[in-house]
Enzyme design. Sequence first.
Site, PDB file in Angstrom:
ATOM      1  N   ARG A   1       5.279  -8.946   4.032  1.00 16.97           N
ATOM      2  CA  ARG A   1       5.342  -7.620   3.382  1.00 16.97           C
ATOM      3  C   ARG A   1       3.966  -6.941   3.350  1.00 16.97           C
ATOM      4  O   ARG A   1       3.599  -6.313   2.359  1.00 16.97           O
ATOM      5  CB  ARG A   1       5.870  -7.739   1.945  1.00 16.97           C
TER       6      ARG A   1
ATOM      7  N   SER B   1      13.766  -5.493  -3.596  1.00 18.64           N
ATOM      8  CA  SER B   1      12.997  -6.494  -4.342  1.00 18.64           C
ATOM      9  C   SER B   1      11.806  -5.816  -5.012  1.00 18.64           C
ATOM     10  O   SER B   1      11.011  -5.160  -4.343  1.00 18.64           O
ATOM     11  CB  SER B   1      12.468  -7.579  -3.409  1.00 18.64           C
TER      12      SER B   1
ATOM     13  N   GLU C   1       6.143  -5.789  -5.082  1.00 13.64           N
ATOM     14  CA  GLU C   1       6.401  -5.394  -3.697  1.00 13.64           C
ATOM     15  C   GLU C   1       6.513  -3.875  -3.618  1.00 13.64           C
ATOM     16  O   GLU C   1       6.125  -3.245  -2.631  1.00 13.64           O
ATOM     17  CB  GLU C   1       7.711  -6.056  -3.225  1.00 13.64           C
TER      18      GLU C   1
END
Length: 343
Positions: free
Chosen positions: A170, A244, A339
């Site tokens: 990520r 998320s 995130e």
Amino acid sequence: MIRYQRNTSLLPYNTFGVDAEASHLFFLESPAGLTDLLDFPGFRKMSDDMSNLLVLGQGSNILFTDDFHGVVIRNEITGINKADEDESSVIVEAGSGVTWNDLVDFAVNRGWWGIENLALIPGTVGAAPVQNIGAYGVEAADVILRVNAFHLEKKEWLVLENNECGFGYRDSIFKRELRNKSIICSVVFRLSKKVRPMLDYSGIREELERMNISEPSARDISSAVASIRRSKLPDPETLGNAGSFFKNPVVAEPEYRSLVTKYPHLKAHRQGDFFKIPAAWLIELAGWKGYRAGSTGCYEKQPLILVNYGGATGRQVLALSEKIQESVVALFGIYLEREVNVF
Ligand code: EPU
């Protein structure tokens, strides 16, 4: 002429469905529009020398906690083209404003392999390299050949090959060195014409079995993934969320061992010398799964996802996320990194 609005609500432009205002909002419809943008009267002043600039795709990984006092550029660059091919692979270039799942459909409908496991991820093609989107055992970095971007300060085109994108879990150069500095205009992918199913992530084989499919096509896999996602993840059209909220934390072996001793059921993924711990599991054990306070909450089927039941402010969502972080630190000594991008 570039489309421009002043003091505009960003409510339609973020999947969390929170209301915040952008001082300046531009709609970039083609790479050529960049010239209009840079020539726009007062553009430099508006964006405070680019320190207050935000490029927005579909706003599916963002939480606004305040009005955005700067320039928001909404990326609407479209187009998907086959650029090249050989016997075994095909090179596809997609505009950064293309809806990610439209690209997945484009590929699987032609029998091209590589992104079928990434079906139904919300957002645009341009966001794929930024946070190196990933799901069901595949990451965008596995198939991205290069990224074409424009450097707003240097006013020059950048062509970043895969190994220059600094991809991590990520993570990429676009989140770090190039943050607020560049606009991704297109992404070039190398897809495979050879059958290449990736079925190891738990749940995919089971779903294909349920569908009575033993030799799945890329389209079958994308359908299986889409149905798993629909069963577990809230649709932002009906329940505000940004996927998320936290990353899965990665811990060293001694930390992992002490966790397993205490919690023998822990399922972690080894990554070299480290272990990726499911954040959803930590949050569930900390008692947050299905928690609701007013219009914010922790999704009942996947606690890694924070939701807006309607009318929540970004600050309320952020406050809930901080409480979750605190309780997970208190219980496990692990800090959950966000995130989602918070502004
Ligand atoms: N789990 C629980 N309780 C739950 C749900 C999950 O304890 O209610 C635990 C289980 O141990 C399960 C594990 O979490 O085995 C993993 O769950 P899941 O397969 O749902 O995936 P995840 O690690 O929670 C990641 C990505 C998702 C992606 C899925 C599927 C991150 C931060 N998230 O979630 O990506 O869809 O894998 O591959 O890496 C996103 O980034 O926005 C996103 C949704």
